[in-house]
Design an enzyme around this catalytic site. Structure first.
Site, PDB file in Angstrom:
ATOM      1  N   PRO A 198      28.544  48.439  46.077  1.00 45.01           N
ATOM      2  CA  PRO A 198      28.171  48.167  47.476  1.00 45.01           C
ATOM      3  C   PRO A 198      29.086  47.080  48.040  1.00 45.01           C
ATOM      4  O   PRO A 198      29.190  45.997  47.468  1.00 45.01           O
ATOM      5  CB  PRO A 198      26.719  47.679  47.369  1.00 45.01           C
ATOM      6  CG  PRO A 198      26.244  48.157  46.028  1.00 45.01           C
ATOM      7  CD  PRO A 198      27.456  48.141  45.146  1.00 45.01           C
ATOM      8  N   ARG A 199      29.769  47.418  49.112  1.00 40.27           N
ATOM      9  CA  ARG A 199      30.789  46.526  49.667  1.00 40.27           C
ATOM     10  C   ARG A 199      30.331  46.034  51.032  1.00 40.27           C
ATOM     11  O   ARG A 199      29.945  46.835  51.877  1.00 40.27           O
ATOM     12  CB  ARG A 199      32.084  47.330  49.796  1.00 40.27           C
ATOM     13  CG  ARG A 199      33.340  46.540  49.864  1.00 40.27           C
ATOM     14  CD  ARG A 199      34.560  47.409  49.489  1.00 40.27           C
ATOM     15  NE  ARG A 199      34.363  48.830  49.566  1.00 40.27           N
ATOM     16  CZ  ARG A 199      34.763  49.603  50.570  1.00 40.27           C
ATOM     17  NH1 ARG A 199      35.370  49.089  51.606  1.00 40.27           N
ATOM     18  NH2 ARG A 199      34.556  50.913  50.524  1.00 40.27           N
ATOM     19  N   GLY A 229      35.318  47.624  37.249  1.00 38.89           N
ATOM     20  CA  GLY A 229      36.341  46.719  37.771  1.00 38.89           C
ATOM     21  C   GLY A 229      37.317  46.312  36.685  1.00 38.89           C
ATOM     22  O   GLY A 229      37.177  46.697  35.521  1.00 38.89           O
ATOM     23  N   HIS A 251      33.655  57.377  40.248  1.00 44.15           N
ATOM     24  CA  HIS A 251      33.595  56.274  41.217  1.00 44.15           C
ATOM     25  C   HIS A 251      33.840  56.838  42.612  1.00 44.15           C
ATOM     26  O   HIS A 251      34.877  57.498  42.832  1.00 44.15           O
ATOM     27  CB  HIS A 251      34.672  55.232  40.914  1.00 44.15           C
ATOM     28  CG  HIS A 251      34.545  54.601  39.562  1.00 44.15           C
ATOM     29  ND1 HIS A 251      33.902  53.404  39.355  1.00 44.15           N
ATOM     30  CD2 HIS A 251      34.968  55.007  38.332  1.00 44.15           C
ATOM     31  CE1 HIS A 251      33.948  53.087  38.071  1.00 44.15           C
ATOM     32  NE2 HIS A 251      34.598  54.049  37.427  1.00 44.15           N
ATOM     33  N   HIS A 258      31.219  49.768  31.632  1.00 43.43           N
ATOM     34  CA  HIS A 258      32.601  49.954  31.199  1.00 43.43           C
ATOM     35  C   HIS A 258      32.824  48.946  30.071  1.00 43.43           C
ATOM     36  O   HIS A 258      32.536  47.758  30.241  1.00 43.43           O
ATOM     37  CB  HIS A 258      33.581  49.669  32.333  1.00 43.43           C
ATOM     38  CG  HIS A 258      33.699  50.778  33.333  1.00 43.43           C
ATOM     39  ND1 HIS A 258      32.688  51.122  34.174  1.00 43.43           N
ATOM     40  CD2 HIS A 258      34.733  51.611  33.614  1.00 43.43           C
ATOM     41  CE1 HIS A 258      33.088  52.126  34.943  1.00 43.43           C
ATOM     42  NE2 HIS A 258      34.332  52.450  34.627  1.00 43.43           N
ATOM     43  N   ASP A 286      38.123  59.134  38.318  1.00 45.38           N
ATOM     44  CA  ASP A 286      38.659  58.979  39.679  1.00 45.38           C
ATOM     45  C   ASP A 286      39.602  60.151  39.990  1.00 45.38           C
ATOM     46  O   ASP A 286      40.797  60.082  39.692  1.00 45.38           O
ATOM     47  CB  ASP A 286      39.464  57.671  39.776  1.00 45.38           C
ATOM     48  CG  ASP A 286      38.639  56.427  39.491  1.00 45.38           C
ATOM     49  OD1 ASP A 286      37.975  55.924  40.408  1.00 45.38           O
ATOM     50  OD2 ASP A 286      38.644  55.963  38.324  1.00 45.38           O
ATOM     51  N   GLU A 322      37.804  48.793  27.412  1.00 42.72           N
ATOM     52  CA  GLU A 322      38.647  49.793  28.079  1.00 42.72           C
ATOM     53  C   GLU A 322      40.121  49.602  27.742  1.00 42.72           C
ATOM     54  O   GLU A 322      40.892  50.557  27.727  1.00 42.72           O
ATOM     55  CB  GLU A 322      38.413  49.638  29.590  1.00 42.72           C
ATOM     56  CG  GLU A 322      38.930  50.757  30.429  1.00 42.72           C
ATOM     57  CD  GLU A 322      38.542  50.597  31.900  1.00 42.72           C
ATOM     58  OE1 GLU A 322      37.667  49.769  32.237  1.00 42.72           O
ATOM     59  OE2 GLU A 322      39.137  51.320  32.718  1.00 42.72           O
ATOM     60  N   SER A 361      29.081  53.627  42.841  1.00 41.74           N
ATOM     61  CA  SER A 361      29.887  52.928  43.838  1.00 41.74           C
ATOM     62  C   SER A 361      29.431  51.477  43.965  1.00 41.74           C
ATOM     63  O   SER A 361      28.239  51.184  43.884  1.00 41.74           O
ATOM     64  CB  SER A 361      29.783  53.632  45.196  1.00 41.74           C
ATOM     65  OG  SER A 361      30.791  53.152  46.059  1.00 41.74           O
ATOM     66  N   ASN A 414      34.848  55.779  45.666  1.00 38.53           N
ATOM     67  CA  ASN A 414      36.124  55.579  46.381  1.00 38.53           C
ATOM     68  C   ASN A 414      37.340  56.048  45.589  1.00 38.53           C
ATOM     69  O   ASN A 414      38.421  56.183  46.152  1.00 38.53           O
ATOM     70  CB  ASN A 414      36.277  54.118  46.796  1.00 38.53           C
ATOM     71  CG  ASN A 414      35.466  53.804  48.035  1.00 38.53           C
ATOM     72  OD1 ASN A 414      35.895  54.049  49.158  1.00 38.53           O
ATOM     73  ND2 ASN A 414      34.250  53.303  47.836  1.00 38.53           N
TER      74      ASN A 414
HETATM   75  P1  IMP Z   1      33.865  52.294  44.447  1.00 39.41           P
HETATM   76  O1  IMP Z   1      32.914  51.546  43.584  1.00 39.41           O
HETATM   77  O2  IMP Z   1      33.246  53.491  45.093  1.00 39.41           O
HETATM   78  O3  IMP Z   1      34.507  51.390  45.444  1.00 39.41           O
HETATM   79  O4  IMP Z   1      35.005  52.910  43.481  1.00 39.41           O
HETATM   80  C1  IMP Z   1      36.212  52.272  43.199  1.00 39.41           C
HETATM   81  C2  IMP Z   1      36.067  51.051  42.299  1.00 39.41           C
HETATM   82  O5  IMP Z   1      35.644  51.474  40.996  1.00 39.41           O
HETATM   83  C3  IMP Z   1      37.392  50.325  42.047  1.00 39.41           C
HETATM   84  O6  IMP Z   1      37.584  49.263  42.924  1.00 39.41           O
HETATM   85  C4  IMP Z   1      37.258  49.795  40.623  1.00 39.41           C
HETATM   86  O7  IMP Z   1      36.736  48.492  40.666  1.00 39.41           O
HETATM   87  C5  IMP Z   1      36.237  50.683  39.985  1.00 39.41           C
HETATM   88  N1  IMP Z   1      36.865  51.572  39.007  1.00 39.41           N
HETATM   89  C6  IMP Z   1      37.323  52.822  39.195  1.00 39.41           C
HETATM   90  N2  IMP Z   1      37.802  53.331  38.035  1.00 39.41           N
HETATM   91  C7  IMP Z   1      37.645  52.384  37.106  1.00 39.41           C
HETATM   92  C8  IMP Z   1      37.935  52.312  35.707  1.00 39.41           C
HETATM   93  O8  IMP Z   1      38.417  53.240  35.054  1.00 39.41           O
HETATM   94  N3  IMP Z   1      37.650  51.129  35.096  1.00 39.41           N
HETATM   95  C9  IMP Z   1      37.068  50.088  35.728  1.00 39.41           C
HETATM   96  N4  IMP Z   1      36.761  50.129  37.033  1.00 39.41           N
HETATM   97  C10 IMP Z   1      37.054  51.259  37.714  1.00 39.41           C
HETATM   98 ZN    ZN Z   2      35.376  54.187  35.438  1.00 37.07          ZN
END
Ligand code: IMP
Ligand code: ZN
Length: 352
Positions: A135-136, A201, A35, A228, A309, A231, A133, A37
């Protein structure tokens, strides 16, 4: 800028002989579950925080962002202890505050890609990465701009090295999920390097029924689908079966599958993205000894070893492979030939 490894992956790495370490570094590995972020090398995040603070001071703005960021950075620096799932998701607002405009997001993305793809001691961590990622939308960028910013960085590398998976957050409003998938399809059709859709998420939040139509559209457009799934123990088996009915190509974690779900996973040969450190540190799996990877290995089922992560988990892709190789209890004690086969499974499970 160096990302340092701690915890289970570091202990496994430290136990290897120089020959073993060399073997793991040289092995072509695909990172299929990272991921954006959650994968920013800590020094880059620190730099973004410093710049943010300076710019706020210049603008003489009154904001509580620096305090959230400072507290978040302190936690990440010290090494987070995750007693419950929300401790993990609570880390992201601080990170998000630092990647909320196109320039900062581009810097963060570049840092992630450099970490995985640039050579250190003659080898990169990964031969190939599919970076995911969500999109925010922020006051400074639209979701479309977010995706394009990430793509611009990914496309600095050749297609055989990097691609983008557009992730949907389970908590996302249905209309925003629709928007993300629409952008993904349009951009893919325009030749941009989007290869798949992910669902991620908080696994206890959201209503996945609403997402079915978007997954179908994505698949029809030729995008890969990874979800996912199961989990945490609390994930209802009915939801797991529903997710499997969307015919994903790959599954993230898949820790708590019942027999019926396992049967589907085997029949449809869905690759399982295995994140060992993530599972241990989030305490969804107590020890490597009882990790579900053993089940999939014993069934010769396709898996991909991934980091999830590296920022909060302080691991690395080579570190995850070290967990396969190190002698128990530090690792699984697998032979070189077995590890080579696993790395090939990962490469074969790419979306392109
Ligand atoms: P982004 O999509 O680049 O913002 O990466 C961070 C986001 O990925 C977080 O806000 C989580 O929603 C999601 N995320 C990261 N690791 C996990 C995980 O192990 N399980 C579920 N969601 C995750
Ligand atoms: Zn993940």
């Amino acid at each position: 800028m160096v990302h340092t490894v701690h915890g289970p992956a570091a202990n496994a790495l430290a136990s290897l002989t120089p020959h073993q370490l060399d073997f793991l570094k040289k092995l072509p590995k695909a990172e299929l579950h990272a991921h954006l972020n959650g994968s920013i090398p800590f020094p880059i995040l620190q730099q973004l925080a410093q710049e943010r603070e300076t710019s706020l001071a210049h603008a003489d703005e009154i904001s509580n962002v620096p305090e959230i960021v400072r507290a978040g950075l302190e936690k990440l620096k010290a090494g987070v202890v995750l007693d419950q799932l929300h401790d993990f998701f609570d880390l992201f607002p601080a990170i998000y505050a630092l990647t909320s405009n196109p320039a900062a997001l581009a810097r963060a993305t570049r840092g992630v890609l450099e970490h995985f793809l640039e050579e250190q001691d003659g080898c990169p961590q990964a031969a190939y990465i599919e970076l995911r990622s969500i999109p925010r939308e922020t006051p400074e960028m639209t979701r479309r701009k977010y995706i394009e910013t990430v793509l611009d960085e990914i496309e600095r590398y050749p297609p055989e090295r990097a691609a983008y998976i557009v992730a949907l957050d389970r908590r996302m409003e249905s209309r925003f999920a629709a928007e993300c998938v629409q952008h993904a399809i349009e951009l893919k059709n325009a030749g941009r390097r989007i290869v798949g859709i992910d669902l991620c998420g908080d696994p206890t939040a959201g209503n996945i029924t609403e997402f079915a139509q978007y997954f179908r559209q994505a698949k029809e457009a030729g995008l890969g689908l990874t979800l996912h799934i199961a989990e945490v123990k609390e994930c209802p088996p009915t939801e797991t079966l529903q997710l499997l009915s969307f015919k994903p190509d790959r599954l993230g974690h898949a820790t708590f599958l019942d027999d019926e779900a396992k049967r589907i996973v085997h029949t449809d040969e869905m690759c399982i993205e295995i994140c060992l450190s993530s599972n241990l540190l989030c305490k969804t799996v107590p020890t490597l000894d009882v990790h579900h990877i053993r089940y999939y290995l014993s069934h010769n089922h396709p898996i991909a070893i991934c980091t999830d992560d590296i920022l909060p988990f302080r691991n690395s892709l080579v570190g995850e492979y070290a967990l396969l190789m190190a002698t128990p209890p530090l690792g699984l004690g697998l032979e070189e030939a077995e590890i080579e086969k696993i790395a090939k499974m990962g490469m074969n499970s790419r979306f392109r």
